[in-house]
Design an enzyme around this catalytic site. Structure first.
Site, PDB file in Angstrom:
ATOM      1  N   ASP A  67       0.814  -1.216   0.000  1.00  8.07           N
ATOM      2  CA  ASP A  67       0.000   0.000   0.000  1.00  8.07           C
ATOM      3  C   ASP A  67       0.847   1.266   0.000  1.00  8.07           C
ATOM      4  O   ASP A  67       2.072   1.220   0.186  1.00  8.07           O
ATOM      5  CB  ASP A  67      -0.974   0.001   1.194  1.00  8.07           C
ATOM      6  CG  ASP A  67      -0.313  -0.446   2.506  1.00  8.07           C
ATOM      7  OD1 ASP A  67       0.930  -0.375   2.606  1.00  8.07           O
ATOM      8  OD2 ASP A  67      -1.038  -0.864   3.417  1.00  8.07           O
ATOM      9  N   ASN A 136      -7.793  -3.196  14.259  1.00  8.36           N
ATOM     10  CA  ASN A 136      -9.164  -3.486  13.811  1.00  8.36           C
ATOM     11  C   ASN A 136      -9.221  -4.689  12.864  1.00  8.36           C
ATOM     12  O   ASN A 136     -10.249  -4.963  12.253  1.00  8.36           O
ATOM     13  CB  ASN A 136      -9.773  -2.243  13.129  1.00  8.36           C
ATOM     14  CG  ASN A 136      -9.055  -1.865  11.839  1.00  8.36           C
ATOM     15  OD1 ASN A 136      -8.092  -2.526  11.435  1.00  8.36           O
ATOM     16  ND2 ASN A 136      -9.515  -0.821  11.174  1.00  8.36           N
ATOM     17  N   HIS A 138      -7.406  -5.090  10.085  1.00 11.07           N
ATOM     18  CA  HIS A 138      -7.127  -4.833   8.659  1.00 11.07           C
ATOM     19  C   HIS A 138      -5.819  -5.495   8.218  1.00 11.07           C
ATOM     20  O   HIS A 138      -4.919  -5.751   9.021  1.00 11.07           O
ATOM     21  CB  HIS A 138      -7.178  -3.335   8.324  1.00 11.07           C
ATOM     22  CG  HIS A 138      -6.015  -2.512   8.765  1.00 11.07           C
ATOM     23  ND1 HIS A 138      -6.075  -1.147   8.887  1.00 11.07           N
ATOM     24  CD2 HIS A 138      -4.741  -2.852   9.118  1.00 11.07           C
ATOM     25  CE1 HIS A 138      -4.907  -0.686   9.275  1.00 11.07           C
ATOM     26  NE2 HIS A 138      -4.081  -1.696   9.426  1.00 11.07           N
ATOM     27  N   GLU A 143      -9.821  -2.171   5.232  1.00 10.68           N
ATOM     28  CA  GLU A 143     -10.492  -1.962   6.505  1.00 10.68           C
ATOM     29  C   GLU A 143     -11.703  -2.899   6.635  1.00 10.68           C
ATOM     30  O   GLU A 143     -12.146  -3.484   5.634  1.00 10.68           O
ATOM     31  CB  GLU A 143     -10.940  -0.490   6.606  1.00 10.68           C
ATOM     32  CG  GLU A 143      -9.809   0.533   6.413  1.00 10.68           C
ATOM     33  CD  GLU A 143      -8.846   0.634   7.612  1.00 10.68           C
ATOM     34  OE1 GLU A 143      -8.738  -0.326   8.403  1.00 10.68           O
ATOM     35  OE2 GLU A 143      -8.179   1.683   7.744  1.00 10.68           O
TER      36      GLU A 143
HETATM   37  P1  PGA Z   1       1.958  -1.467  12.545  1.00 13.23           P
HETATM   38  O1  PGA Z   1       0.779  -1.451  11.487  1.00 13.23           O
HETATM   39  O2  PGA Z   1       2.912  -2.504  12.082  1.00 13.23           O
HETATM   40  O3  PGA Z   1       2.537  -0.082  12.487  1.00 13.23           O
HETATM   41  O4  PGA Z   1       1.328  -1.797  13.851  1.00 13.23           O
HETATM   42  C1  PGA Z   1       0.300  -2.661  11.003  1.00 13.23           C
HETATM   43  C2  PGA Z   1      -0.960  -2.430  10.236  1.00 13.23           C
HETATM   44  O5  PGA Z   1      -1.685  -1.468  10.545  1.00 13.23           O
HETATM   45  O6  PGA Z   1      -1.246  -3.209   9.322  1.00 13.23           O
END
Ligand code: PGA
Length: 244
Positions: A67, A136, A138, A143
């Site tokens: 992404d 959450n 994702h 999302e």
């Molecule tokens: P993080 O993010 O590794 O910064 O916790 C992971 C994500 O949101 O997929």
């Protein structure tokens, strides 16, 4: 789904680097799906170390990132292109011609999404997709509620994601509200998936993942339907599963 339980973030990063390096060394032309965020930073550090020791080369590697924020230029310190260069690409022998991070400032974002899909297909698909997980549930920036059939697309970020990611920005208003993200179907088409989970903030998400219920409300739950997934998670991430 194979679940490997480790002590802490350092042990997760170590196990993940061993896992990934084994694939890079075994495959003739490895195609990697890469992720950003705090979770894989330790993994990338270990890989750089092992590259310096001569244990792994990226000469034949092609990579595709999950992404990118919409609206951030490549040289913006908060862009995922910048993150990848800073945390990995600049420190290993990968050719920048062989890496693809979605272009969040493309004039035609829809076309850019299609181009990302096409590039992955043209390379013969992704051998190993690295994933983190959001609190959450994702994966990528898909999302809750994202259809499992989704391909690379422009997505709106959840309020909770904007909040979580605001730690990297000066103010929450600076956090982009949209991103280009590989879709759930794009991720599921990878031959193998490595999901890293660390910390208590992800414990609820891990509990939902291992409950076995597959629902679009928990995007990562789709991984229960993939034939070749390895999860490496630390003790803190298991706190809800353990009933703590
Ligand atoms: P993080 O993010 O590794 O910064 O916790 C992971 C994500 O949101 O997929």
């Amino acid at each position: 789904m194979e679940i490997i339980r480790v002590k802490d973030y350092a042990a997760m990063s170590e196990a993940a680097s061993t896992f990934l390096i084994e694939r890079i060394n075994r495959l003739d032309n490895p195609k990697l799906g890469l992720a950003t965020g705090s979770t894989p930073e330790g993994l990338y550090k270990n890989i750089i170390e092992k590259h310096k020791q001569g244990d792994v080369s990226f000469k034949n590697v092609k990579s595709f990132n999950l992404d990118e924020y919409v609206g951030l230029e490549k040289n913006d310190p908060n862009s995922y292109y910048f993150f990848m260069k800073d945390k990995l690409f600049d420190h290993v022998d990968i050719s920048l011609d062989n890496v693809r991070v979605p272009n969040g400032v493309a004039a035609d974002l829809q076309q850019e999404c299609q181009d990302h899909e096409e590039a992955i297909k043209a390379a013969g698909g992704i051998d190993v997709q690295l994933l983190g997980i959001g609190a959450n549930g994702h994966i990528g920036f898909n999302e809750p509620g994202t259809p499992f059939t989704s391909k690379t697309q422009v997505v709106n970020l959840d309020e909770s994601t904007i909040q979580a990611n605001s730690r990297f920005f000066n103010t929450i208003e600076e956090v982009p509200t949209q991103a280009i993200s590989m879709g759930i179907d794009t991720i599921m088409n990878s031959k193998e998936i490595l999901l890293l989970i660390s910390g208590e903030s992800k414990a609820e998400a891990l509990a939902k993942l291992v409950s076995g219920e597959v629902t679009e409300e928990v995007p990562a739950s789709v991984l229960n339907n993939h034939p070749n997934v390895t999860v490496i998670a630390d003790e803190a991430a298991f706190s809800v599963v353990d009933g703590k």
